[in-house]
Design an enzyme around this catalytic site. Structure first.
Site, mmCIF file in Angstrom:
data_model
loop_
_atom_site.group_PDB
_atom_site.id
_atom_site.type_symbol
_atom_site.label_atom_id
_atom_site.label_comp_id
_atom_site.label_asym_id
_atom_site.label_seq_id
_atom_site.Cartn_x
_atom_site.Cartn_y
_atom_site.Cartn_z
ATOM 1 N N TYR A 169 24.055 -3.201 -28.582
ATOM 2 C CA TYR A 169 24.396 -4.338 -29.437
ATOM 3 C C TYR A 169 23.382 -4.715 -30.517
ATOM 4 O O TYR A 169 23.681 -5.533 -31.373
ATOM 5 C CB TYR A 169 24.706 -5.557 -28.559
ATOM 6 C CG TYR A 169 25.967 -5.361 -27.742
ATOM 7 C CD1 TYR A 169 27.214 -5.441 -28.349
ATOM 8 C CD2 TYR A 169 25.917 -5.040 -26.393
ATOM 9 C CE1 TYR A 169 28.376 -5.247 -27.622
ATOM 10 C CE2 TYR A 169 27.075 -4.834 -25.653
ATOM 11 C CZ TYR A 169 28.306 -4.943 -26.275
ATOM 12 O OH TYR A 169 29.443 -4.729 -25.563
ATOM 13 N N PHE A 180 29.499 -13.852 -17.638
ATOM 14 C CA PHE A 180 30.763 -13.813 -18.364
ATOM 15 C C PHE A 180 30.974 -12.444 -18.999
ATOM 16 O O PHE A 180 30.085 -11.606 -18.961
ATOM 17 C CB PHE A 180 30.823 -14.908 -19.433
ATOM 18 C CG PHE A 180 29.734 -14.796 -20.498
ATOM 19 C CD1 PHE A 180 28.456 -15.276 -20.243
ATOM 20 C CD2 PHE A 180 29.986 -14.198 -21.717
ATOM 21 C CE1 PHE A 180 27.451 -15.146 -21.203
ATOM 22 C CE2 PHE A 180 28.991 -14.085 -22.676
ATOM 23 C CZ PHE A 180 27.719 -14.552 -22.398
#
Ligand SMILES: CC(C)(COP(=O)(O)OP(=O)(O)OC[C@H]1O[C@@H](n2cnc3c(N)ncnc32)[C@H](O)[C@@H]1OP(=O)(O)O)[C@@H](O)C(=O)NCCC(=O)NCCS
Length: 409
Positions: free
Chosen positions: A122, A409
């Site tokens: 990322y 999450f």
């Protein structure tokens, strides 16, 4: 090129979760979608199609993120990202990420955050490691706390996890503003955390819950944990897994640790700690904790610098011009005058020459008060135009306590 569309209905969501499971090399488990469905907004769950077939998926949740000092700003929490093994390394994730970032900007979200399966994915999309976590275990045989370790006047109470949400929400609501990196939780999110799904984001049928109550009976901390049983020939040597331990006050946090470390039958308590977790200093025998090196936990991609730098608090005053390198977002890239006074700060466009030049991902790793501009400079990831400017940036942005994110999450 991949065509990106948001999911529209339940059939799309089944296709989405089927593709994501395939990306991770596991079968689609309908129970995961059923459990998550109440927190999934289909318009945030994107599918990439190549030649009319699903090739990859990426979604997000809307959260409030705690900044240093306690302010909460809207962010997109990126989740459920996967590209089919047959379609990798041809830009499908890149196309999905561009759209996720566009959508977050259009919604007025100030940043995107995520937890990464691999650390190499990322950074290219502008994400830096904003929070680290320590994983490891504590040997209960050696885990007594120092006699001078603070204790509270309250008590620990075992509660049924199905009835626990209101008390946990109160305790979490008091603790979250004290810890940068915390994410807000809706009632539906609590249902997931306290549910039985047994999936990454939360819930397990074996989870037990204890609530810490202050002297006035109000909930001010809690722990969610589960037991892994080991009945050895020498006797019980269970492992207690801590899923979440949350408290705003140190004395409450240590009371919860006393309870968990003192549990009968348990040889080791295992879990995740912030790198500055007070437990480490409160143990009489510090080597009772066998902790791993800090690992990347929360990644952050800044979008709204006036919002993020103006919303957080600062420990010292000062000013600095940052030149942010961000090839993907012109509204982020360029020179910013960061000025801090009386504990508050602002970021405004400037023509003044830069003191520090850094990629947006590196800024993302510093914004919540963790990370080190000095170390990034020594690693060649940040340039100083003014000698000493990286240290000045550290003094401005550093925050105590360090950022940490309890929510998966
Ligand atoms: C990670 C994943 C989503 C990447 O998807 P992808 O479509 O292959 O990625 P892209 O082709 O858009 O990659 C963009 C760039 O990142 C690089 N990259 C992507 N994933 C990478 C990885 N796992 N390791 C190293 N480099 C990676 C690509 O090489 C490419 O680099 P380039 O721009 O210099 O050519 C995919 O490999 C996957 O589904 N992995 C398994 C599930 C997973 O880990 N999901 C992420 C959960 S956080």
């Amino acid at each position: 090129m991949a065509r990106i569309d948001a999911t529209r209905d339940e059939a799309d969501l089944v296709r989405y979760f089927t593709a994501n499971a395939a990306a991770f090399g596991v079968p689609f488990r309908p129970g995961e979608l059923t459990a998550k469905r109440p927190v999934v907004d289909p318009s945030r769950y994107l599918m990439a199609a190549v030649d009319g077939e699903t090739a990859g998926v990426a979604g997000s949740f809307g959260f409030g993120l705690t900044l240093p000092g306690g302010a909460e700003v809207p962010v997109a929490g990126v989740s459920d990202v996967g590209v089919l093994p047959t379609h990798r390394r041809r830009g499908v994730l890149g196309a999905l990420m561009d759209r996720l970032v566009d959508d977050a900007a259009a919604r007025g979200e100030q940043a995107l955050v995520l937890g990464a399966s691999e650390a190499v994915i990322y950074g290219r999309f502008g994400f830096g490691v904003a929070a680290h976590a320590l994983w490891g275990g504590v040997d209960t045989g050696r885990a007594a706390l120092r006699p001078d370790a603070p204790a509270s006047a309250g008590r620990v109470r075992l509660v049924d996890r199905h009835d626990a949400a209101p008390a946990l929400a109160v305790a979490y609501g008091a603790a979250a503003p004290t810890r940068p990196g915390s994410l807000s939780r809706t009632a539906a999110w609590w249902d997931l955390v306290l549910g039985s799904a047994g999936i990454f984001v939360g819930g397990h049928e074996d989870h037990l819950v204890v609530v810490h109550e202050g002297a006035d009976g109000a909930p001010d901390g809690y722990a969610i944990y589960r037991m892994e049983e080991h009945w050895g020939s020498a006797g019980p040597a269970h492992r207690l897994h801590v899923w979440e331990l949350v408290a705003a006050e140190t004395a409450v946090e240590l009371d919860l640790w006393r309870f968990l470390l003192g549990h009968d039958l348990v040889a080791e308590v295992h879990g995740m700690l912030p790198p500055d977790g007070v437990l480490l200093d409160a143990l009489a025998d510090t080597r009772a904790a066998q902790l791993l090196a800090p690992r990347d936990q929360l990644w952050l991609r800044p979008l709204d610098l006036p919002g993020l730098l103006g919303g957080r608090s600062y420990a010292v005053d000062g000013s600095l011009v940052l030149d942010v390198v961000d090839p993907r977002r012109p509204e982020v890239a360029g020179a910013w005058d960061l000025t801090v006074g009386d504990g508050g700060g602002s970021a405004a466009r400037t023509d003044r020459p830069a003191d520090v030049r850094l990629p947006v991902a590196e800024l993302g790793s510093l914004l919540l008060g963790g990370g080190s501009a000095g170390r990034l400079r020594r690693a060649g990831r940040l340039e100083e135009a003014t000698p000493g400017a990286a240290d000045t940036l550290d003094r401005l942005l550093r925050w105590d306590p360090l950022p940490f994110c309890t929510t998966r999450f």
